[in-house]
Design a protein around this motif. Structure first.
Motif, PDB file in Angstrom:
ATOM      1  N   ARG A  78       0.831  -1.205   0.000  1.00 40.64           N
ATOM      2  CA  ARG A  78       0.000   0.000   0.000  1.00 40.64           C
ATOM      3  C   ARG A  78       0.865   1.255   0.000  1.00 40.64           C
ATOM      4  O   ARG A  78       0.604   2.210  -0.731  1.00 40.64           O
ATOM      5  CB  ARG A  78      -0.943  -0.014   1.200  1.00 40.64           C
ATOM      6  CG  ARG A  78      -1.958   1.108   1.170  1.00 40.64           C
ATOM      7  CD  ARG A  78      -2.930   1.063   2.335  1.00 40.64           C
ATOM      8  NE  ARG A  78      -2.282   1.430   3.572  1.00 40.64           N
ATOM      9  CZ  ARG A  78      -2.012   0.608   4.581  1.00 40.64           C
ATOM     10  NH1 ARG A  78      -2.342  -0.657   4.493  1.00 40.64           N
ATOM     11  NH2 ARG A  78      -1.429   1.022   5.673  1.00 40.64           N
ATOM     12  N   HIS A  79       1.926   1.258   0.793  1.00 41.51           N
ATOM     13  CA  HIS A  79       2.837   2.407   0.829  1.00 41.51           C
ATOM     14  C   HIS A  79       3.558   2.584  -0.503  1.00 41.51           C
ATOM     15  O   HIS A  79       3.831   3.708  -0.925  1.00 41.51           O
ATOM     16  CB  HIS A  79       3.847   2.267   1.962  1.00 41.51           C
ATOM     17  CG  HIS A  79       3.228   2.300   3.327  1.00 41.51           C
ATOM     18  ND1 HIS A  79       2.236   3.176   3.684  1.00 41.51           N
ATOM     19  CD2 HIS A  79       3.462   1.550   4.416  1.00 41.51           C
ATOM     20  CE1 HIS A  79       1.895   2.976   4.942  1.00 41.51           C
ATOM     21  NE2 HIS A  79       2.622   1.988   5.406  1.00 41.51           N
ATOM     22  N   ALA A  80       3.872   1.479  -1.172  1.00 39.32           N
ATOM     23  CA  ALA A  80       4.512   1.568  -2.488  1.00 39.32           C
ATOM     24  C   ALA A  80       3.591   2.247  -3.481  1.00 39.32           C
ATOM     25  O   ALA A  80       4.026   3.088  -4.284  1.00 39.32           O
ATOM     26  CB  ALA A  80       4.886   0.166  -2.984  1.00 39.32           C
ATOM     27  N   LEU A  81       2.318   1.909  -3.442  1.00 38.81           N
ATOM     28  CA  LEU A  81       1.355   2.537  -4.349  1.00 38.81           C
ATOM     29  C   LEU A  81       1.228   4.031  -4.076  1.00 38.81           C
ATOM     30  O   LEU A  81       1.244   4.845  -4.999  1.00 38.81           O
ATOM     31  CB  LEU A  81      -0.003   1.858  -4.223  1.00 38.81           C
ATOM     32  CG  LEU A  81      -1.127   2.398  -5.096  1.00 38.81           C
ATOM     33  CD1 LEU A  81      -0.754   2.281  -6.574  1.00 38.81           C
ATOM     34  CD2 LEU A  81      -2.420   1.681  -4.804  1.00 38.81           C
ATOM     35  N   VAL A  82       1.139   4.399  -2.818  1.00 32.20           N
ATOM     36  CA  VAL A  82       1.022   5.818  -2.458  1.00 32.20           C
ATOM     37  C   VAL A  82       2.277   6.573  -2.869  1.00 32.20           C
ATOM     38  O   VAL A  82       2.206   7.669  -3.453  1.00 32.20           O
ATOM     39  CB  VAL A  82       0.744   5.974  -0.946  1.00 32.20           C
ATOM     40  CG1 VAL A  82       0.869   7.416  -0.495  1.00 32.20           C
ATOM     41  CG2 VAL A  82      -0.630   5.429  -0.607  1.00 32.20           C
ATOM     42  N   CYS A  83       3.453   6.013  -2.592  1.00 31.44           N
ATOM     43  CA  CYS A  83       4.707   6.678  -2.975  1.00 31.44           C
ATOM     44  C   CYS A  83       4.864   6.712  -4.492  1.00 31.44           C
ATOM     45  O   CYS A  83       5.442   7.659  -5.025  1.00 31.44           O
ATOM     46  CB  CYS A  83       5.901   5.977  -2.328  1.00 31.44           C
ATOM     47  SG  CYS A  83       6.032   6.294  -0.576  1.00 31.44           S
TER      48      CYS A  83
END
Length: 152
Positions: A78-83
């Protein structure tokens, strides 16, 4: 000799455990008892009889499963998608998205209990981070080839 046994008992449809006159439409996901249409209670993907469906832990467990899937199931993906999305606007976030995407992909394990997923989010973060990195590198090279400073 006796007469051959008929299998009429096996051909009958099951009756509700609490309403013997009603035909059963399914079995409870918790206790396995037959229930009729009038007393079936649905929580998430499961259907329960009236007595099990009214128990507080039944709805609570469904909410915990949804919370696990939304928040705790592979947060790196999820953090990869946001970043990755942020990396299209902010150059520093693009390589961070790529690193988080790789780490999120390495954590995917569908055989784990509960399964660790979000493979698509990790891949999307990795791709968006790569696109952001390529886009920002192209922008910097274009600005330098024009003889302009990087910052106005």
């Amino acid at each position: 000799m006796s007469a051959p046994a008929t299998s009429t008992a096996l051909q009958e449809t099951p009756c509700c455990a609490h309403h013997p006159g009603q035909e059963a439409v399914g079995t409870c996901a918790r206790c396995g008892a037959f229930y009729c249409e009038a007393e079936s209670i649905r929580h998430g993907e499961h259907t329960y009889c009236e007595s099990c469906g009214g128990r507080p832990e039944v709805g609570h467990l469904e909410r915990l499963e949804r919370l696990w899937d939304a928040r705790e199931n592979n947060p790196l993906a999820r953090h990869a998608l946001v970043c990755g999305l942020a990396g299209l606007v902010v150059p520093v976030a693009a390589p961070l998205a790529m690193g988080l995407g790789v780490a999120g992909l390495r954590r995917v394990n569908l055989e784990a209990t509960p399964p660790i997923g979000k493979r698509q989010q990790a891949l999307a973060g990795l791709v968006l981070g790569g696109l952001g990195l390529v886009g920002w590198t192209g922008f910097v090279l274009w600005r330098l080839s024009q003889g302009r400073p990087l910052l106005p």
